[in-house]
Write a protein that holds these residues in place. Structure first.
Motif, PDB file in Angstrom:
ATOM      1  N   ASP A 146      -0.053  21.228  19.262  1.00 39.23           N
ATOM      2  CA  ASP A 146      -0.006  19.949  19.053  1.00 39.23           C
ATOM      3  C   ASP A 146       0.864  19.491  18.325  1.00 39.23           C
ATOM      4  N   PHE A 147       1.858  18.586  18.981  1.00 38.37           N
ATOM      5  CA  PHE A 147       3.018  18.026  18.059  1.00 38.37           C
ATOM      6  C   PHE A 147       2.494  16.385  17.826  1.00 38.37           C
ATOM      7  N   ASN A 148       2.320  16.469  16.450  1.00 40.38           N
ATOM      8  CA  ASN A 148       1.878  14.853  15.945  1.00 40.38           C
ATOM      9  C   ASN A 148       3.123  14.219  15.506  1.00 40.38           C
ATOM     10  N   LEU A 149       3.216  12.975  16.170  1.00 40.93           N
ATOM     11  CA  LEU A 149       4.545  12.243  15.578  1.00 40.93           C
ATOM     12  C   LEU A 149       4.310  11.670  14.090  1.00 40.93           C
ATOM     13  N   MET A 150       3.101  11.924  13.416  1.00 38.65           N
ATOM     14  CA  MET A 150       3.109  11.696  12.133  1.00 38.65           C
ATOM     15  C   MET A 150       3.661  12.832  11.389  1.00 38.65           C
ATOM     16  N   PHE A 151       4.555  12.459  10.326  1.00 32.88           N
ATOM     17  CA  PHE A 151       4.867  13.426   9.176  1.00 32.88           C
ATOM     18  C   PHE A 151       3.551  13.778   8.365  1.00 32.88           C
ATOM     19  N   CYS A 182       0.815  -1.153   0.015  1.00 37.26           N
ATOM     20  CA  CYS A 182       0.072  -0.106   0.210  1.00 37.26           C
ATOM     21  C   CYS A 182       0.935   1.198   0.120  1.00 37.26           C
ATOM     22  N   PRO A 183       0.303   2.513  -0.450  1.00 40.77           N
ATOM     23  CA  PRO A 183       1.244   3.573  -0.393  1.00 40.77           C
ATOM     24  C   PRO A 183       1.683   3.933   0.942  1.00 40.77           C
ATOM     25  N   THR A 184       2.788   4.741   0.996  1.00 39.16           N
ATOM     26  CA  THR A 184       3.292   5.066   2.338  1.00 39.16           C
ATOM     27  C   THR A 184       2.624   6.485   2.727  1.00 39.16           C
ATOM     28  N   ILE A 185       1.776   7.078   2.022  1.00 39.04           N
ATOM     29  CA  ILE A 185       1.090   8.203   2.282  1.00 39.04           C
ATOM     30  C   ILE A 185      -0.297   7.904   2.295  1.00 39.04           C
ATOM     31  N   GLY A 186      -0.891   8.248   3.407  1.00 34.66           N
ATOM     32  CA  GLY A 186      -2.532   8.382   3.667  1.00 34.66           C
ATOM     33  C   GLY A 186      -3.262   9.348   3.760  1.00 34.66           C
ATOM     34  N   ILE A 187      -4.384   9.372   3.544  1.00 39.64           N
ATOM     35  CA  ILE A 187      -5.241  10.541   3.649  1.00 39.64           C
ATOM     36  C   ILE A 187      -5.877  10.479   5.014  1.00 39.64           C
ATOM     37  N   GLU A 188      -6.190  11.727   5.319  1.00 40.10           N
ATOM     38  CA  GLU A 188      -6.732  12.000   6.930  1.00 40.10           C
ATOM     39  C   GLU A 188      -7.622  11.048   7.680  1.00 40.10           C
ATOM     40  N   PRO A 189      -8.598  10.677   6.730  1.00 38.61           N
ATOM     41  CA  PRO A 189      -9.744   9.981   7.473  1.00 38.61           C
ATOM     42  C   PRO A 189      -9.148   8.515   7.990  1.00 38.61           C
ATOM     43  N   ILE A 190      -8.202   7.938   7.371  1.00 32.32           N
ATOM     44  CA  ILE A 190      -7.555   6.531   7.578  1.00 32.32           C
ATOM     45  C   ILE A 190      -6.987   6.838   9.069  1.00 32.32           C
ATOM     46  N   TYR A 191      -6.408   8.137   9.215  1.00 21.12           N
ATOM     47  CA  TYR A 191      -5.671   8.279  10.648  1.00 21.12           C
ATOM     48  C   TYR A 191      -6.581   8.964  11.891  1.00 21.12           C
ATOM     49  N   ILE A 192      -7.733   9.411  11.132  1.00 25.08           N
ATOM     50  CA  ILE A 192      -8.755   9.959  12.224  1.00 25.08           C
ATOM     51  C   ILE A 192      -9.277   8.524  12.855  1.00 25.08           C
ATOM     52  N   ALA A 193      -9.727   7.683  11.826  1.00 22.93           N
ATOM     53  CA  ALA A 193     -10.364   6.303  12.227  1.00 22.93           C
ATOM     54  C   ALA A 193      -9.364   5.362  13.063  1.00 22.93           C
ATOM     55  N   SER A 194      -7.970   5.539  12.784  1.00 20.32           N
ATOM     56  CA  SER A 194      -7.105   4.644  13.440  1.00 20.32           C
ATOM     57  C   SER A 194      -6.703   5.181  14.856  1.00 20.32           C
ATOM     58  N   GLY A 195      -7.041   6.572  14.968  1.00 17.57           N
ATOM     59  CA  GLY A 195      -6.585   6.952  16.328  1.00 17.57           C
ATOM     60  C   GLY A 195      -5.475   7.774  16.507  1.00 17.57           C
ATOM     61  N   HIS A 196      -4.669   7.837  15.155  1.00 17.78           N
ATOM     62  CA  HIS A 196      -3.429   8.424  15.121  1.00 17.78           C
ATOM     63  C   HIS A 196      -3.429   9.883  15.200  1.00 17.78           C
ATOM     64  N   ILE A 197      -4.346  10.564  14.652  1.00 20.15           N
ATOM     65  CA  ILE A 197      -4.430  12.077  14.700  1.00 20.15           C
ATOM     66  C   ILE A 197      -4.568  12.634  16.323  1.00 20.15           C
ATOM     67  N   LYS A 198      -5.546  11.851  16.550  1.00 22.80           N
ATOM     68  CA  LYS A 198      -5.777  12.283  18.170  1.00 22.80           C
ATOM     69  C   LYS A 198      -4.579  11.496  19.192  1.00 22.80           C
ATOM     70  N   GLY A 199      -4.580  10.130  18.914  1.00 21.28           N
ATOM     71  CA  GLY A 199      -3.571   9.567  20.252  1.00 21.28           C
ATOM     72  C   GLY A 199      -2.139   9.668  19.868  1.00 21.28           C
ATOM     73  N   PHE A 200      -1.697  10.110  18.723  1.00 19.90           N
ATOM     74  CA  PHE A 200      -0.432  10.095  18.539  1.00 19.90           C
ATOM     75  C   PHE A 200       0.200  11.440  18.736  1.00 19.90           C
ATOM     76  N   SER A 201      -0.521  12.510  19.246  1.00 24.30           N
ATOM     77  CA  SER A 201       0.222  13.858  19.228  1.00 24.30           C
ATOM     78  C   SER A 201      -0.132  14.125  20.684  1.00 24.30           C
ATOM     79  N   ASP A 202       0.720  15.146  21.099  1.00 23.34           N
ATOM     80  CA  ASP A 202       0.985  15.479  22.405  1.00 23.34           C
ATOM     81  C   ASP A 202       0.881  17.001  22.483  1.00 23.34           C
ATOM     82  N   LYS A 203       0.521  17.494  23.555  1.00 23.49           N
ATOM     83  CA  LYS A 203       0.100  18.951  23.471  1.00 23.49           C
ATOM     84  C   LYS A 203       1.380  19.528  24.193  1.00 23.49           C
TER      85      LYS A 203
END
Length: 574
Positions: free
Chosen positions: A144-149, A67-88
């Motif tokens: 927010d500092f997100n660990l995702m590029f 699969c591509p190494t780039i994914g669109i936002e909804p994927i990572y909203i669903a996976s929880g990475h947008i929320k859970g992978f970031s620190d304030k």
RNA sequence: GCAUCGAUGGUCUAGUGGUAUGACUUUGGCCUUCCAAGCCAAUAGCCCGGGUUCAAUUCCCGGUCGAUGCACCA
């Protein structure tokens, strides 16, 4: 054996010098967290990945996708990475140091700091002092500092994209198509090997914590009520060190028990998890991780994701880093599929037929829209849906409208009781996920194969790589560079290459030096052509670890070497 | 990211306000009948940017990388 001062330094030095691994982009000054695999390293990594494929694709029958190494936002909203992978985080205006806002707030005994909003944290911190320079913070900006590029897709940059932080999501989003590929049956598995990216704040452990790394992941979709592995017998008696949470909390050592017992006693949640624990152990031994430096550690309740039924890490011991997590094996239940179902609106379920169709009583609630319309006007549709989903009593039913309970009279809907033939049910599979950090395993293999022997007072550096992992399989030397010995040696090199085995010819320097060169890059076998070869057509074959030599005919070489590499023949029986 | 320390051929290292020492490795040649032998020669270096100075690898500031501690991460 020579005492090892710091094996890490020596392994990294050797890796750089001999072309296994080095820092990326050195001419412009390297950035931490990025490495290049050199010629030998890339080959060794490829071998490890291929062995991994042998285990999962060939043996388990789980096909590989990309699969591509780039994914669109909804994927990572669903996976929880947008929320859970970031620190304030925020930056102190005086000393410019960065801090995690919730951690600092907790320092000042602010309650529920981790659940406060950005604004809430900002207000909470305004009257406090910097924990480092002690100056008053004032109104700091919490960000927010997100660990995702992240990146943007297309010229307008209208769609936000993220570099994937794990390969797994590609398999989850492809669930529907994969299910059809596997002809709508459970269990099935899919694997992916590829790069993932995490913008670590401060990666500082060489190959251990990278910003771009290679993962090998398997996602195995199983029926939630059937977590017995069909081939569990293979590992029922397999023994390895398991460090359960009770033992960790009681500060006891890991226990070594057969996997069947581990499942029966409840130490491991189910056969599927146990099966892949054992498979992982077997895999790690095969690629050259030291048997005495492996343990499987169960996640403690507070480090385990709330949805996971069970989670274990395969850890290896590094003389430099201590116990390093290299593989995670988790029963993720239906968390991922459910999350994607919610965000995408897809079902993400499998229809499982019953062995026999069942006759079931089914009650359908049919709202009378003709009566609801005049009464509820624009809300009628919503009310109708809520009635249909409610649990009616004799006189009527209750629904929630605008947070208020509303009574709906029996006259406003029909009840239809009918007998229907139910042929099966929609089931959301559970996911068993073994996830391997290939780079960390590569390092383990290098560190654990690194030896410095004392050979007649001289230090001999040797990488005891398993032959199947070694980049170069065999070296061919003419004893002297004259009298036609070179021609014979070159001929042997070509004959072995024709078998698809990587052979390296070397006639530079004294014979001992050439052996040492190959020892250092882990070449398991060396062939030397001497004057007897001209007479009787035999050569010596030397094994790297024992430095023993045997004589055998030139024409037997390709076949013998092939068997030795595959482990079909022992050197002392060759 | 902060604090402390460090950075000289591929590797290990000596040394310096006037472009750099030695060893190992590598390459070529000689020699050599199985585990880094010897001889001759060659290749190759002061982390990056700015400042001070006639001149900076050297002194100062900033950065990068590495080690350690803190923080972060698993």
């Amino acid at each position: 054996m020579i005492p090892m001062v710091d094996v890490y330094e020596k392994v990294i030095d050797l890796s750089r010098r001999r072309g296994f691994v080095w820092p990326s982009g050195e001419i412009y000054g390297s950035v931490a967290g990025f490495i290049d695999y050199g010629p030998l390293g890339a080959m060794m990594k490829r071998r490890i990945e291929d062995i991994w494929r042998d285990f999962y694709v060939v043996r388990e029958g789980y096909y590989e996708i990309e699969c591509p190494t780039i994914g669109i936002e909804p994927i990572y909203i669903a996976s929880g990475h947008i929320k859970g992978f970031s620190d304030k985080m925020f930056q102190c205006p005086h000393c410019n140091e960065f801090f995690r806002a919730d951690h600092v707030a907790e320092e000042y005994s602010i309650r529920n700091a981790s659940s406060l909003s950005k604004h809430g944290l900002m207000r909470a911190l305004t009257d406090q002092n910097c924990i480092s320079c002690k100056k008053p913070l004032g109104e700091v900006e919490v960000f927010d500092f997100n660990l995702m590029f992240n990146t943007s897709i297309g010229p307008g940059g209208s769609r936000k994209g993220y570099l994937r932080p794990e390969t797994a999501q590609g398999i989850f989003t492809d669930f529907g198509r994969l299910l059809r590929f596997y002809r709508d049956t459970l269990p099935f598995g899919t694997i992916q090997i590829g790069r993932s990216y995490r913008n670590e704040i401060s990666p500082r452990q060489g190959m251990i914590r990278l910003r771009e790394f290679t993962q090998a992941e398997a996602e195995i979709f199983v029926h939630p009520d059937q977590k017995d592995h069909p081939n569990f017998a293979r590992y029922a008696n397999y023994e390895m060190p398991l460090w359960g949470m009770d033992h960790q909390e009681g500060r006891l050592d890991p226990v070594v028990v057969p996997m069947s017992e581990a499942v029966e006693s409840g130490l491991v949640a189910n056969e599927y998890v146990a099966y892949y624990l054992a498979l992982t152990h077997e895999f790690m031994l095969k690629i050259g991780v030291d048997k005495d430096k492996i343990r499987f550690r169960q996640h403690l309740p507070d480090e385990r994701a709330h949805y996971a039924a069970d989670c274990w890490d395969a850890e290896y011991f590094s003389s430099r880093f201590g116990w390093v997590e290299a593989v995670g094996i988790a029963d993720r239940t239906d968390y991922d599929l459910e999350a994607h179902a919610k965000v995408s609106g897809e079902k993400m379920t499998v229809f499982i037929q019953y062995p026999e169709p069942r006759l079931e009583q089914k009650r359908t609630i049919v709202p009378k829209m003709g009566l609801l319309g005049p009464r509820f006007k624009t809300r009628a549709k919503e009310v109708g849906e809520k009635i249909a989903a409610s649990h009616p009593r004799e006189r009527g039913t209750y629904i929630i409208l605008d947070e208020e309970e509303v009574f709906i009279e029996r006259e406003l809907f029909d009840l239809r009781d009918e007998e229907v033939l139910v042929r099966g049910e929609e089931v959301r599979p559970h996911v068993i996920e073994p996830s391997y950090g290939i780079d960390r395993l590569c390092y383990a293999v290098l560190e654990h194969s690194f030896y410095q022997d004392d050979v007649e007072g001289e230090v001999r550096t040797v990488l005891r790589l398993p032959p199947i992992v070694a980049p170069v399989k065999v070296a061919v030397f003419p004893l002297m560079t004259r009298d036609g010995l070179e021609e014979i040696a070159r001929g042997i090199t070509d004959a072995i290459k024709k078998e698809g085995i990587l052979a390296e010819y070397d006639d530079s320097g004294a014979i001992g030096r050439r052996y040492r060169r190959q020892d250092e890059i882990g070449t398991p076998f060396a062939i030397t052509v001497d004057y007897d070869s001209k007479e009787d057509g035999t050569v010596t074959l030397r094994e790297r670890d024992s430095m023993q030599q045997i004589r055998l005919p030139i024409q037997d070489l390709p076949e013998t070497i092939r068997k030795l590499i595959k482990g079909e023949m022992q050197f002392n029986k060759a």
